[in-house]
Design a protein around this motif. Structure first.
Motif, PDB file in Angstrom:
ATOM      1  N   ASP A  73       7.553  -9.051   4.964  1.00 47.46           N
ATOM      2  CA  ASP A  73       8.722  -8.797   4.123  1.00 47.46           C
ATOM      3  C   ASP A  73       8.307  -8.661   2.654  1.00 47.46           C
ATOM      4  N   GLU A  74       7.409  -9.526   2.209  1.00 47.49           N
ATOM      5  CA  GLU A  74       6.923  -9.475   0.821  1.00 47.49           C
ATOM      6  C   GLU A  74       6.183  -8.161   0.571  1.00 47.49           C
ATOM      7  N   GLU A  75       5.359  -7.756   1.530  1.00 47.02           N
ATOM      8  CA  GLU A  75       4.635  -6.494   1.380  1.00 47.02           C
ATOM      9  C   GLU A  75       5.604  -5.310   1.346  1.00 47.02           C
ATOM     10  N   ASN A  76       6.648  -5.366   2.165  1.00 48.77           N
ATOM     11  CA  ASN A  76       7.652  -4.287   2.150  1.00 48.77           C
ATOM     12  C   ASN A  76       8.363  -4.233   0.807  1.00 48.77           C
ATOM     13  N   ARG A  77       8.715  -5.405   0.254  1.00 52.83           N
ATOM     14  CA  ARG A  77       9.348  -5.429  -1.065  1.00 52.83           C
ATOM     15  C   ARG A  77       8.401  -4.859  -2.121  1.00 52.83           C
ATOM     16  N   ASN A  78       7.143  -5.258  -2.069  1.00 55.35           N
ATOM     17  CA  ASN A  78       6.154  -4.740  -3.021  1.00 55.35           C
ATOM     18  C   ASN A  78       5.992  -3.229  -2.871  1.00 55.35           C
ATOM     19  N   ARG A  79       5.965  -2.752  -1.626  1.00 50.10           N
ATOM     20  CA  ARG A  79       5.818  -1.317  -1.383  1.00 50.10           C
ATOM     21  C   ARG A  79       7.017  -0.559  -1.946  1.00 50.10           C
ATOM     22  N   LEU A  80       8.210  -1.095  -1.706  1.00 50.69           N
ATOM     23  CA  LEU A  80       9.403  -0.440  -2.240  1.00 50.69           C
ATOM     24  C   LEU A  80       9.392  -0.442  -3.770  1.00 50.69           C
ATOM     25  N   ASN A  81       8.964  -1.555  -4.363  1.00 54.97           N
ATOM     26  CA  ASN A  81       8.855  -1.615  -5.831  1.00 54.97           C
ATOM     27  C   ASN A  81       7.853  -0.582  -6.340  1.00 54.97           C
ATOM     28  N   THR A  84       9.340   2.833  -6.113  1.00 53.53           N
ATOM     29  CA  THR A  84      10.297   3.038  -7.200  1.00 53.53           C
ATOM     30  C   THR A  84       9.564   3.313  -8.507  1.00 53.53           C
TER      31      THR A  84
END
Length: 124
Positions: A73-81, A84
């Protein structure tokens, strides 16, 4: 009367022998069942120990799965950031590129005007 007692005594001896044989058989069965019970208790204890070990392993694996889910989940958030940020940087780049092209064109026009002005001044 003595014959009757002798026959009764013989019958009772036979019954006693039969009962002793039955008692020996029962004692043998009791010993065999006690040995089987001991073995079954030992096997049951091994299974219980395995169940405890498996339960601990299961808990450990569940914990690892939860840790991996959190990391994912953290990696997905980082990837989305990062996506962006990349989109924003691409837009900034495109804007700067367009501005550069506009300013380059404007500078070229100014150079042409200066050259034309200089040529006109030289001709006068």
């Amino acid at each position: 009367k003595l014959e009757g007692l002798d026959s009764q005594l013989a019958r009772l001896k036979g019954l006693t022998d039969d009962l002793q044989r039955q008692m020996a058989d029962a004692n043998s069965a009791k010993s065999r069942l006690a040995a089987e019970n001991f073995e079954l208790v030992r096997i049951n204890q091994e299974y219980e120990a395995q169940i405890i070990t498996f339960s601990k392993t299961k808990l450990s694996l569940e914990s690892q799965v939860e840790d991996l889910k959190r990391a994912m989940d953290e990696e997905n958030r980082n990837r989305l950031n990062l996506q962006t940020q990349m989109t924003s940087l691409q837009m900034d780049y495109d804007n700067l590129q367009a501005r550069f092209e506009d300013e380059s064109e404007e500078a070229s026009n100014l150079r042409n005007q200066v050259s034309k002005f200089n040529a006109d001044m030289a001709a006068d």
